[in-house]
Design a protein around this motif. Structure first.
Motif, PDB file in Angstrom:
ATOM      1  N   PHE A 126     -11.811   1.609  -2.284  1.00  0.00           N
ATOM      2  CA  PHE A 126     -10.506   2.078  -2.791  1.00  0.00           C
ATOM      3  C   PHE A 126      -9.806   0.991  -3.619  1.00  0.00           C
ATOM      4  O   PHE A 126      -8.639   1.151  -3.977  1.00  0.00           O
TER       5      PHE A 126
ATOM      6  N   LEU B  50       0.842  -1.192   0.000  1.00  0.00           N
ATOM      7  CA  LEU B  50       0.000   0.000   0.000  1.00  0.00           C
ATOM      8  C   LEU B  50       0.879   1.243   0.000  1.00  0.00           C
ATOM      9  O   LEU B  50       1.867   1.289   0.734  1.00  0.00           O
TER      10      LEU B  50
ATOM     11  N   LYS C  77      -5.680   6.855   3.737  1.00  0.00           N
ATOM     12  CA  LYS C  77      -7.126   6.895   3.442  1.00  0.00           C
ATOM     13  C   LYS C  77      -7.865   5.796   4.210  1.00  0.00           C
ATOM     14  O   LYS C  77      -8.938   6.011   4.759  1.00  0.00           O
TER      15      LYS C  77
ATOM     16  N   ASP D 161      -2.618   5.639   0.302  1.00  0.00           N
ATOM     17  CA  ASP D 161      -3.732   4.690   0.408  1.00  0.00           C
ATOM     18  C   ASP D 161      -3.912   4.201   1.844  1.00  0.00           C
ATOM     19  O   ASP D 161      -5.024   4.047   2.328  1.00  0.00           O
TER      20      ASP D 161
END
Ligand SMILES: Cc1cc2nc3c(=O)[nH]c(=O)nc-3n(C[C@H](O)[C@H](O)[C@H](O)COP(=O)(O)O)c2cc1C
Length: 216
Positions: free
Chosen positions: A156, A29, A36, A33
């Motif tokens: 996502f 990741l 988030k 990300d």
């Protein structure tokens, strides 16, 4: 499921997500990300808003090797990008409620005096629970955060696997939870699916609407 509903993006995302069994070890990741995802979890609802838990986000390889051994050797622990351990308070102290009330006062620019009614209500309710009730109540709140994580990750296009298959005591020892009045309740591994994970191609198995819902 009618196609119109299925094609709405959020529902599509939920069809896309699955409990990932095999992660792509090479894909991690990005900081953005991860941020988030963590922000989505931080915004989870909790009873009274108390959030009686902490979440450990583990990247370190050596720690994850140990956690894997304490999780029936499930490969997601080491092959994913990060492991999240949700740990609820074992006992909720008066000071936890005070810290929450201080946060409300600070955030909403008010005084503790004005929160007296809320303070009494919270303390009378939560501190009257037995330790076991507090522990169970705390653990329930972590599952709301877990649910949020799974849905956010799906939106996502980040893969995740929720997991209860681990030894809580051993996790407590590895992460030093015991000294912190914490107890792991559930974990999730996050990252990206491996193309080789055959489970991603399986149909979702769910109750039908009529089995699940009673509409009155
Ligand atoms: C609380 C919880 C614990 C779970 N524990 C494990 C686990 O230890 N290992 C695993 O591979 N999957 C685990 N799962 C995944 C479930 O088996 C999976 O979510 C379920 O079969 C539905 O499939 P789907 O999520 O792929 O749609 C867990 C799921 C939940 C919600």
């Amino acid at each position: 499921m009618n196609l119109e509903v299925k094609n709405e993006n959020y529902i599509e995302d939920l069809y896309w997500r699955y409990a990932t069994k095999k992660f792509d070890k090479e894909r991690q990741l990005s900081e953005e990300d991860l941020e988030k995802l963590l922000e989505s979890v931080r915004l989870s609802a909790s009873s009274y808003g108390l959030q009686p838990y902490e979440i450990f986000v583990i990247k370190d390889g050596k720690t994850r090797e140990k956690l894997r051994e304490a999780a029936w050797n499930q490969p997601q622990l080491t092959d994913s990008s990060h492991v999240l351990v949700f740990a609820n308070f074992k006992k909720i102290e008066e000071s936890d409620i005070d810290a929450y009330l201080d946060n409300i006062a600070r955030t909403r620019n008010t005084t503790r005096e004005k929160l007296k009614g809320m303070e009494e209500m919270l303390k009378n309710t939560i501190l009257s629970f037995s330790e076991e009730e507090q522990r169970i109540w705390g653990a329930k709140q972590t599952y709301i955060a877990l649910g949020n994580l799974l849905s956010a990750a799906a939106s996502f296009k980040i893969d995740a696997c929720p997991m209860e298959g681990f030894d809580k005591d051993e996790f407590g020892g590895i992460l030093g939870l015991k000294e912190k009045n914490l107890m792991s309740s559930v974990i999730a591994t996050v990252g990206y699916r491996s193309e080789e994970d055959r489970v991603q191609h399986l149909e979702k198995v769910r109750k039908s609407k009529s089995e699940l819902y009673t509409i009155l």
